[in-house]
Scaffold this motif. Structure first.
Motif, PDB file in Angstrom:
ATOM      1  N   GLN A 118      18.203 -11.731 -16.706  1.00  0.00           N
ATOM      2  CA  GLN A 118      19.318 -10.913 -17.195  1.00  0.00           C
ATOM      3  C   GLN A 118      19.210  -9.478 -16.662  1.00  0.00           C
ATOM      4  O   GLN A 118      20.191  -8.914 -16.177  1.00  0.00           O
ATOM      5  CB  GLN A 118      19.345 -10.903 -18.730  1.00  0.00           C
ATOM      6  CG  GLN A 118      20.489 -10.118 -19.326  1.00  0.00           C
ATOM      7  CD  GLN A 118      21.832 -10.785 -19.103  1.00  0.00           C
ATOM      8  OE1 GLN A 118      21.938 -11.999 -19.114  1.00  0.00           O
ATOM      9  NE2 GLN A 118      22.858  -9.986 -18.880  1.00  0.00           N
ATOM     10  N   ASN A 170      24.386  -6.215 -10.530  1.00  0.00           N
ATOM     11  CA  ASN A 170      25.789  -6.393 -10.945  1.00  0.00           C
ATOM     12  C   ASN A 170      26.276  -7.830 -10.746  1.00  0.00           C
ATOM     13  O   ASN A 170      27.376  -8.072 -10.240  1.00  0.00           O
ATOM     14  CB  ASN A 170      26.722  -5.418 -10.214  1.00  0.00           C
ATOM     15  CG  ASN A 170      26.435  -3.983 -10.577  1.00  0.00           C
ATOM     16  OD1 ASN A 170      26.185  -3.676 -11.732  1.00  0.00           O
ATOM     17  ND2 ASN A 170      26.445  -3.114  -9.582  1.00  0.00           N
ATOM     18  N   GLU A 189      21.721  -7.539 -14.077  1.00  0.00           N
ATOM     19  CA  GLU A 189      22.382  -6.274 -14.393  1.00  0.00           C
ATOM     20  C   GLU A 189      22.155  -5.234 -13.300  1.00  0.00           C
ATOM     21  O   GLU A 189      23.065  -4.503 -12.933  1.00  0.00           O
ATOM     22  CB  GLU A 189      21.890  -5.749 -15.748  1.00  0.00           C
ATOM     23  CG  GLU A 189      22.409  -6.550 -16.924  1.00  0.00           C
ATOM     24  CD  GLU A 189      21.746  -6.186 -18.251  1.00  0.00           C
ATOM     25  OE1 GLU A 189      20.897  -5.254 -18.278  1.00  0.00           O
ATOM     26  OE2 GLU A 189      22.087  -6.852 -19.257  1.00  0.00           O
TER      27      GLU A 189
END
Length: 148
Positions: free
Chosen positions: A19, A26, A23
Motif C-alpha cells: 500500500q 501513485n 501511494e
C-alpha cells in the motif's frame, strides 16, 4: 521472474508495505501485488520512479528478466508509416464488406427471388473487391512489421 522477486526484496528492505509503495508511485496496491506475483509489469515511467525510489539502477531491475525486457522493447516501438497502415486496413475492410454484400445479394437473388443487381456490370466490379482485399491485406501486413 527476476523482477518480481527484486521488487519485493527492495520494498521489504525499505520497510514499505504494498500500500505504501503504491501511494509513493501513485498506483494501487493491487498493481504492486501483481508485479510481485509476476502477473504484470510496470511501464517504463514507473520503472524509472522505482529505480529512483529504491536508489538502484534500471539494469538491476530489468536486465535479468527477459519478459520485462521484451515488454519494454515492444512498448517503445512505433509504426514507421501509421497513415499508410490505416489506408491499407481501410482498403482491406471495404473490399471485404463489398465481397460480403455481393455474397448476400447472390444468396438473396437465388433463394428469395429478389432480382437485385449489385456491382454486376464490368469485370472491374467483379474482381475489384477481391483485389482491394488482397492489396489491403498485403500492405497492412508488411507495414505492421516496420517500426521506427
Amino acid at each position: 521472474m527476476y523482477f518480481s522477486s527484486k521488487i519485493k526484496e527492495e520494498r521489504q528492505k525499505h520497510n514499505l508495505s504494498q500500500q505504501q509503495l503504491g501511494e509513493k508511485l501513485n498506483i494501487s496496491r493491487q498493481s504492486i501485488s501483481k508485479w510481485e506475483r509476476g502477473e504484470s509489469y510496470p511501464s517504463i515511467e514507473l520503472l524509472i520512479k522505482i529505480s529512483d525510489l529504491f536508489e538502484i539502477t534500471l539494469d538491476e531491475l530489468v536486465k535479468q528478466d527477459n519478459s520485462l525486457k521484451e515488454k519494454i522493447i515492444k512498448d517503445s516501438q512505433q509504426l514507421a508509416y501509421p497513415r499508410w497502415k490505416l489506408f491499407f486496413d481501410i482498403l482491406l475492410t471495404i473490399g471485404f464488406f463489398i465481397i460480403l454484400a455481393k455474397i448476400f445479394v447472390v444468396i438473396g437473388n437465388k433463394f428469395f427471388d429478389l432480382n437485385i443487381a449489385f456491382l454486376q456490370g464490368s469485370l472491374l466490379f467483379q474482381i475489384g473487391p477481391f483485389f482491394m482485399s488482397i492489396i489491403g491485406a498485403i500492405g497492412s501486413e508488411s507495414l505492421a512489421k516496420k517500426y521506427k
